[in-house]
Structures are given as C-alpha cells and as structure tokens.
Motif scaffolding. Structure first.
Motif, mmCIF file in Angstrom:
data_model
loop_
_atom_site.group_PDB
_atom_site.id
_atom_site.type_symbol
_atom_site.label_atom_id
_atom_site.label_comp_id
_atom_site.label_asym_id
_atom_site.label_seq_id
_atom_site.Cartn_x
_atom_site.Cartn_y
_atom_site.Cartn_z
ATOM 1 N N THR A 143 4.940 -69.318 22.855
ATOM 2 C CA THR A 143 5.184 -68.382 21.766
ATOM 3 C C THR A 143 6.667 -68.331 21.415
ATOM 4 O OG1 THR A 143 3.268 -67.093 22.409
ATOM 5 C CG2 THR A 143 4.907 -65.978 21.078
ATOM 6 N N GLU A 165 0.371 -64.771 17.404
ATOM 7 C CA GLU A 165 -0.376 -64.673 18.656
ATOM 8 C C GLU A 165 -1.296 -63.452 18.667
ATOM 9 O OE1 GLU A 165 2.178 -64.203 22.063
ATOM 10 O OE2 GLU A 165 0.710 -65.185 23.338
ATOM 11 N N ASP A 210 -0.701 -69.818 16.804
ATOM 12 C CA ASP A 210 -0.436 -69.395 18.178
ATOM 13 C C ASP A 210 -1.725 -68.832 18.768
ATOM 14 O OD1 ASP A 210 0.780 -68.859 20.528
ATOM 15 O OD2 ASP A 210 2.382 -67.612 19.700
ATOM 16 N N GLU A 211 -2.337 -69.598 19.607
ATOM 17 C CA GLU A 211 -3.617 -69.256 20.236
ATOM 18 C C GLU A 211 -4.673 -68.794 19.241
ATOM 19 O OE1 GLU A 211 -3.430 -67.275 23.898
ATOM 20 O OE2 GLU A 211 -1.555 -68.248 24.446
HETATM 21 MG MG MG Z 1 2.059 -66.949 23.851
#
Ligand code: MG
Ligand code: ATP
Lengths: 313, 254
Positions: A52, A90, A166-167
């Motif tokens: 991140t 995220e 992000d994810e």
């Molecule tokens: Mg992360």
C-alpha cells in the motif's frame, strides 16, 4: 514509440518517522521494478510488506524519500496521467451521505466526463458489477462488498488505460471474487494494463501474467509467472492407483522412494523422482496394478514463493 | 471548473447530512423565542428580537464553521476517502478550496435563513429598516469565513480537539484585544501595549467585524469604517487561504 512498460519504479525508498524518539522505520528500500503494458501484474507480499505504501507513492499521496517513477501514459502532465489511471483504494470508504449514483457522477465529472457519458457508463458498469440495485441508496448503508463494487465501478468509469488496484478482491464473497477476476481478465482483453496487490497467491496465479513479489520493503522477484514456474519446475511424477493393497505398497516402497503417499477411499497416490518415472511406470504395468492416472507435478506459485523466501533469508 | 464540482458535492453532502434541517428548526425556534422575549423583556420589543436574532446567527455560524470545518478535510484524510478523490484529475489546491467553498455555501444558507427570520421579526415588531442591519449580517458571514479558514488550517497541522481549541482561543483573543487595550493596566505599561499591537497584527481582530453594538444603539457608522473592515477581512481571508494552500499541498496524506 510506445514503451513496453507502462510504469517504471526506480530505487524508491520510504522511511516513516512515527515519533521523534522512536527509530525511523524503513518501509521500502530501493524498490525497483516495472509494470508491463497490456498485462495483469500481481503485486504480492505479506501484511506490512509495503504494498500500500508503494501504491500511495505511485499516486503521489505521500512522497518517497528517494527514487523516481516514470509514467508512460497518455499525456505528460499529472492531470492527464490521472485521467488515464483508475485507482481502487485499499479500504474503499466514500462520502457516506451521497448516494452511489451521486458519488459516481461526482467522480466522473472530476475526470472531465460529459454527463451523458457518465449516465451511460454507470448504467453498463453497475449491472456488470452487480451494484445497480443499490445506486440510489446512501453509501453509508452499503456493506463492505458493496463498497468494493462501487469503488470498482468508479475505477472503470472513465475507461482508463491503467488500473491500480489495492487488494481488489478483499471483502468479496466467493462468487464476487470470481466475478472480479473475470472483470480483470476482460479489461485486459480490452487492452488495459492492470497492477493489483494481493496477499493471496492462488488469486494472482489465476489471473496474472506477471508477478512482483515484495518482502519486507524489497523486491524478491519480478517477472513472468510462467518463467518462474519453469525455472522452479521440479518435475516429479505422480501416480494414482486403484485398489492398491497394503502388501503391494510395501513391495513398491522397497524399490522406489515414494513421496507424498496418500490414500483416499480406493485411490492411492504418490510421487516419484523424475529419473525413476519410466522405471516405475514399467513396474506398475508389469505387475498389472490398476493405474488410474499419472502426470507431471506442476508446483504452485505459493510453494515457489516459500522456496524463494527460504533461499533469501 | 473542478473546484466548483467539489464545492457542489461538498454542499450536497453536508446538506444531505441534515445540518440545514437543524438550522431551519433553529430559525423557527428563534422566531418563537424572540416573539416571547420581546413580549416579556424590558426595552423596545423590536430591538430585543434583533439583538437576539443577530446573536444567534453569529453564534450558530461560528459553531457550524468550527464543528463542521474541523472535519471538513481531516475526516476525509482519516477515512481515506480523499485518496479516491485525488486519484482523479484534480489538483490538491482545487480540492481544498472546493471543499471550503462548499462549506461556505452551507454557512451562507445558515446566515441567510437566520437573518431573514430576524429581519422579518424585527420589521413585524415595528422596527425601522436600516442598511446597517444588512452590513451586520454580512460581517457575521465574514466572521464565520475567517473562523472556517482558521479551523481548517489548524486541522491540517493538529488533531481535531486541538484545532477546535486553538480556533476558539484565537476567536476569543481576537474579540478581547480591543477590550484589553482599553484597560488601565495596559495603558500604563507601554511595553505591554506594544506587544498587544504586535499581537493585533497577527490575530484577526474580530471586534472590527462586529457592528452589532453600533446598530443596537443606533449609532451610524461611516461607510469608510465599513469598507475598511471589509478590506481587513479580505486581507485575513487571503492570508489564511494562502497558508492553507501552502500546508495542504505539502501534506503527507497517508
Ligand atoms: Mg495494504
Ligand atoms: N503512516 C505510517 N506511519 C508509520 N508507519 C507506516 C505508515 N504507513 C505504513 N507504515 C508501515 O509501513 C509498513 C508497510 O505498510 P503497508 O500498508 O504498505 O503494508 P501492505 O503491504 O499494504 O500490507 P497489507 O497487506 O496488510 O495491506 C508497515 O510496517 C506499516 O506499519
């Protein structure tokens, strides 16, 4: 000429100073890699590896202590670069009092879209991401998965050429994960380059062509997944036999080194080393054992990473 | 202009959080209370209601400016919703001033509603219209703008509680400056006086923006004073805006 890389990260380092009396914490150290154009690149790393942090530096939310990032996207100014990036944070958390639709309109207009184009895109994307039923509800009533779907819609809204996610798969149910993975594959087929972080290796193995493996703030591996697997292919052979009795097993164990021996109902499976495979096959056929299946073992990406990690530390 | 888009949706968001409903209820309450007070209290009824109305609009706009202003940017940073916005093609400066402008819209509606009710009650109770009333409302709005810029600035460098305390502190000091200078204690000590004057150049003198007392005692203020005060306000507004822009464009948003 278009470069093969869509973004090049060189020697990025980031040090966090939390409290002045604490030792500075180095989150990224000399991270260098590039993301290939037109491919899906998985950005793997354990919790706290620095994924991140690096994405925040790419998006210029925080400044790196040193290093350089080259963006090979349409346009040179940051304004134009932003227009060709779709970013999914995220933890998607948006303005709670706006409805999903208002929020998407807001995002579209910030990216210089015409209202008619926004309406059209929202209509198509929201169906594709199965969030259309909730668009007129306030965002604060959304569940985590719904937020993720809304975030993804916002990300694709302006049809950017490069997706930074992000994810993207966290917080989704199994069906949702499948859908999101399909969307990534479809978007790549439409010519997009995708960079997404994850700590789930099988997910990355499933959809990505490239992988970057980050560990404790440094890059352990970067390159094509296929190459990585070929390099690490330990071509053991596996056999599955039907109705294989105890004495025959003992018999066979005296002749060959059987690995990963296991039984499941009537089936017995095991592996042998590559140089024993012909010998073993011949033995089985000679003895008239009932051969159910056999083949070459393909290691999973996950195991390769454990191996790389062990070699490294 | 992207700034206006941010302003629009910021206004929409705060509006939908029903804060204006509270303002609406407040203005109804104000109408009732001032009707009641003017009937019960000593003094000319129209004046009592005017005093009450102006006090309340000033208090509520300062209150809204401080308590919504402190979270205006800070809350978005903490919730990280700011990341998604800034990943779009908008500069940090446009974003910052868009947020502030949207919030000013809310403050404006607040002042407008309470002023309308106050003025209505005043005229209804037989008061005579004076342009000073409008000036007074304008300055109430100006005052809340400065407070908003202050609290946003502090919220960018300190946590929310401190930002609120600092802002209230400066507001109180800014108000008190004029009074302190008049105190005998100060007048007898030139060094103190000097320090205070220096102080005055740093802290906005909110007293300058308060023309309510003049209005209530029917002193006419020369236009020169009013425009001077307006300039004074503008100078501070620009100064604080520049400071905000400087801080925000350098801030780490993690
Ligand atoms: Mg992360
Ligand atoms: N603002 C900050 N101040 C101090 N340390 C930080 C800050 N942000 C991140 N870190 C530290 O940097 C390291 C990397 O964090 P980061 O969030 O990038 O990890 P990650 O790879 O995204 O992990 P995850 O898979 O859990 O999301 C962590 O050790 C974290 O504690």
């Amino acid at each position: 000429m278009m470069k093969n890389e869509i973004i090049e990260i060189s020697n990025i380092s980031k040090v966090f100073r939390t409290d002045f009396y604490k030792k500075p914490f180095s989150a990224l150290e000399n991270v260098t890699f590039s993301v290939a154009r037109g491919q899906i690149t998985g950005f793997l790393g354990a919790n706290g590896a620095g994924k991140t942090t690096l994405i925040k530096i790419i998006m210029k939310f925080i400044a790196a202590n040193s290093g350089h990032i080259a963006y090979h996207l349409r346009g040179d100014s940051w304004r134009e670069i932003c227009l060709s990036i779709g970013y999914l944070p995220e933890r998607p958390y948006f303005h709670p009092h706006l409805t999903g639709r208002e929020f998407l309109e807001y995002m579209g207009r910030l990216n210089e879209m015409k209202m008619s184009a926004i309406v059209e895109q929202v209509k198509n994307l929201s169906v594709r991401l199965r969030i259309d039923h909730a668009l007129d509800r306030k965002i604060k009533s959304y569940s985590k998965g719904m937020l993720q779907r809304l975030g993804m819609t916002a990300c694709l809204l302006h049809d950017p050429e490069f997706l930074i996610l992000d994810e993207p798969l966290s917080g989704l149910d199994p069906l949702g994960r499948k859908e999101f993975k399909n969307i990534l594959i479809e978007e790549r087929a439409r010519g997009k380059s995708i960079f997404f972080s994850s700590h789930i290796v099988p997910d990355v193995e499933e959809v990505c062509q490239q992988v970057i493996f980050l560990e404790k703030g440094g890059v352990l591996y970067q390159g094509a997944i296929d190459e990585l697997i070929v390099q690490n292919l330990k071509p053991n052979f596996w056999f599955v036999l039907n109705d294989f009795d105890e004495t025959s097993i003992v018999d066979m164990q005296q002749k060959f080194a059987l690995m990963n021996l296991s039984h499941k109902e009537k089936l017995t499976s095991f592996e042998v080393l590559p140089d024993q495979k012909e010998h073993c096959l011949k033995y089985i056929l000679d003895k008239n054992y009932s051969l159910h299946a056999f083949g070459q073992v393909r290691p999973r990406l996950e195991e390769i990473f454990y191996k790389i990690k062990e070699e490294h530390f | 202009m992207k700034l206006l888009i941010v302003a629009r949706y910021t206004f929409l968001e705060i509006y939908k959080s029903r804060i204006l409903l509270n303002v609406f209820l407040l203005s109804i309450g104000l109408a009732l209370v001032s009707a009641l007070a003017s009937a019960l209290a000593y003094g000319i009824p129209s004046r009592v209601s005017l005093d009450l109305g102006m006090g309340l609009s000033s208090l509520s706009s300062i209150g809204i400016a401080i308590f919504l202003g402190v979270g205006l940017i800070q809350k978005e940073i903490e919730a990280r919703s700011i990341h998604l916005i800034l990943s779009h093609s908008i500069s940090r400066i446009s974003y910052l001033f868009g947020k502030i402008l949207g919030m000013l819209g809310i403050l404006f509606v607040n002042v407008l509603m309470l002023s309308a009710v106050t003025l209505g009650m005043y005229l209804f109770l037989g008061g005579v219209f004076s342009s000073m009333i409008l000036w007074s409302f304008l300055f109430t709005f100006c005052e809340s703008i400065l407070v908003l810029l202050l609290v946003v600035m502090f919220s960018l460098v300190a946590n929310q509680v401190l930002a609120v305390l600092f802002t209230i502190g400066i507001y109180a000091c800014g108000y008190g400056l004029e009074g302190i200078k008049d105190a005998l204690f100060v007048r007898l000590r030139p060094a103190f006086m000097y320090a205070l004057t220096l102080f005055e150049h740093v802290i906005p003198n909110f007293y300058k923006l308060n023309v309510k007392d003049y209005l209530l005692y029917e002193h006419k203020l020369p236009l020169g004073y009013l425009t001077h005060a307006l300039f004074y306000f503008l100078m501070y507004a620009v100064l604080l805006s520049v400071a905000n822009a400087w801080i925000f464009s350098r801030k780490n948003l993690d």
